[in-house]
Enzyme design. Structure first.
Site, PDB file in Angstrom:
ATOM      1  N   LYS A 108       0.754  -0.972  -0.339  1.00  0.00           N
ATOM      2  CA  LYS A 108       0.048   0.232   0.144  1.00  0.00           C
ATOM      3  C   LYS A 108       0.500   1.285   0.142  1.00  0.00           C
ATOM      4  O   LYS A 108       2.107   1.075   0.842  1.00  0.00           O
ATOM      5  CB  LYS A 108      -0.884   0.166   1.369  1.00  0.00           C
ATOM      6  CG  LYS A 108      -2.015  -1.442   1.201  1.00  0.00           C
ATOM      7  CD  LYS A 108      -2.630  -1.666   2.216  1.00  0.00           C
ATOM      8  CE  LYS A 108      -1.667  -1.834   3.931  1.00  0.00           C
ATOM      9  NZ  LYS A 108      -2.139  -1.629   4.910  1.00  0.00           N
ATOM     10  N   THR A 113      -8.151   8.813   7.837  1.00  0.00           N
ATOM     11  CA  THR A 113      -7.561   7.934   7.442  1.00  0.00           C
ATOM     12  C   THR A 113      -7.706   5.942   9.333  1.00  0.00           C
ATOM     13  O   THR A 113      -7.012   5.465   8.488  1.00  0.00           O
ATOM     14  CB  THR A 113      -6.567   7.690   7.147  1.00  0.00           C
ATOM     15  OG1 THR A 113      -5.565   8.529   7.875  1.00  0.00           O
ATOM     16  CG2 THR A 113      -6.083   8.659   6.088  1.00  0.00           C
ATOM     17  N   GLY A 124      -8.100   3.687  10.886  1.00  0.00           N
ATOM     18  CA  GLY A 124      -8.655   1.534   9.688  1.00  0.00           C
ATOM     19  C   GLY A 124      -8.258   1.275   8.874  1.00  0.00           C
ATOM     20  O   GLY A 124      -9.251   0.241   8.444  1.00  0.00           O
ATOM     21  N   THR A 125      -8.486   2.651   7.889  1.00  0.00           N
ATOM     22  CA  THR A 125      -7.294   2.628   5.989  1.00  0.00           C
ATOM     23  C   THR A 125      -7.150   0.438   5.888  1.00  0.00           C
ATOM     24  O   THR A 125      -6.895   0.123   5.218  1.00  0.00           O
ATOM     25  CB  THR A 125      -7.284   3.128   5.297  1.00  0.00           C
ATOM     26  OG1 THR A 125      -5.170   2.943   6.233  1.00  0.00           O
ATOM     27  CG2 THR A 125      -7.759   4.518   5.682  1.00  0.00           C
ATOM     28  N   GLY A 126      -6.478   0.430   6.815  1.00  0.00           N
ATOM     29  CA  GLY A 126      -5.611  -1.056   6.890  1.00  0.00           C
ATOM     30  C   GLY A 126      -6.891  -1.505   7.005  1.00  0.00           C
ATOM     31  O   GLY A 126      -6.247  -2.854   6.253  1.00  0.00           O
ATOM     32  N   CYS A 127      -7.259  -1.573   7.922  1.00  0.00           N
ATOM     33  CA  CYS A 127      -7.740  -3.258   7.946  1.00  0.00           C
ATOM     34  C   CYS A 127      -9.212  -3.033   7.209  1.00  0.00           C
ATOM     35  O   CYS A 127      -9.620  -3.931   7.059  1.00  0.00           O
ATOM     36  CB  CYS A 127      -8.056  -3.005  10.107  1.00  0.00           C
ATOM     37  SG  CYS A 127      -7.419  -2.554  11.278  1.00  0.00           S
TER      38      CYS A 127
END
Length: 277
Positions: A181, A219, A221-224
């Site tokens: 990412k 942003t 929690g974007t990865g989760c």
């Protein structure tokens, strides 16, 4: 899938976020909105809000094992998302489960959670080596740039060519597929606008996934959310590339609508519900 067929069942093995923007709370919202039935195995409790994490309480590994055993004894699982594994012991117990039926027969997406958006450390240092050993047991890993640097024991990528190189290097560590990412990496598109670039690498090559850059501070929690979106969509798509592209497009809209939520005083969550009436 047909209109009358049951939805895929997605399992999130992850930590809890009381503020609702990350962890199992974000995963369950994502699963539901994207057409999957969500189940969870909780690995850690956190005390956190949009401004940071003030405490982490790891669930005893024996109880994580019991959660997995009890769930899979009864419920079919069609996809797995693995998130926060706070200790080496937790990584090892989850790895043991991923290595045996029924979970080793379904898509497994690993989000190697190490640092929260607000900067708090979420993975003990001795767990990094164990996490590397977990890579071959997954179907796809979704590190951000700092996480990829830790896994590779090198500095984070600072350019798109370096992202491509590091994605391929992660394949060499045993990961079957890598979605690296771009995060806050600054890239400019053909028309001069800033764009968000992720890199998907697998045995078929390296794909650049380019989307619009959404100017928001919210942003959390974007990865989760992205990893759970891929897990939810993979049973509903023909290929990994389709699942990843659709997950990225959905997350882009969740970011676009994030500012309307007005949650907390730090980095707020994305809007998982943006497509609902």
């Amino acid at each position: 899938m047909t209109p009358d067929s049951p939805p895929p069942v997605a399992l999130s093995i992850a930590g809890s976020d009381p503020s609702g923007g990350a962890g199992i709370q974000a995963d369950l919202k994502t699963f539901t909105v994207l057409g999957a039935f969500g189940t969870t195995v909780i690995t850690a409790l956190t005390a956190q809000n949009t401004r940071g994490v003030t405490g982490v309480h790891a669930i005893p590994v024996e109880f994580v094992d019991q959660q997995l055993q009890t769930l899979t004894d009864d419920v079919r699982i069609d996809a797995v998302k693995v998130g926060m594994l706070a200790s080496a012991e937790l990584v090892e117990i989850v790895g043991a489960w991923l290595a045996r039926s029924p979970l080793n027969k379904v898509p497994i997406v690993l989000d190697p959670v190490m640092v929260a958006t607000a900067g708090s450390t979420l993975l003990e240092s001795d767990a990094v080596a164990a996490l590397r050993d977990l890579l071959p047991l997954t179907s796809l890993i979704t590190p951000n740039l700092p996480e990829a640097g830790v896994l590779l024991n090198t500095a984070p990528a600072t350019s798109l060519p370096e992202m491509r190189e590091q994605a391929v290097a992660l394949l060499a560590l045993g990961a079957p597929r890598v979605l690296l990412k771009g995060g806050h990496l600054t890239e400019v598109g053909d028309v001069g606008d800033r764009v968000a670039v992720d890199v998907l690498a697998d045995a078929d090559g390296v794909h650049e996934l380019i989307g619009p850059w959404i100017p928001t501070e919210n942003t959390h929690g974007t990865g989760c959310t992205l990893s759970s979106a891929v897990a939810a969509l993979r049973p509903q798509r023909e290929t990994w590339l389709e699942a990843v592209r659709d997950a990225k497009a959905w997350l882009t809209e969740a970011l676009r609508h994030a500012d309307r939520l007005d949650i907390g005083h730090g980095s707020g969550p994305v809007d998982h519900m943006h497509g609902l009436p």
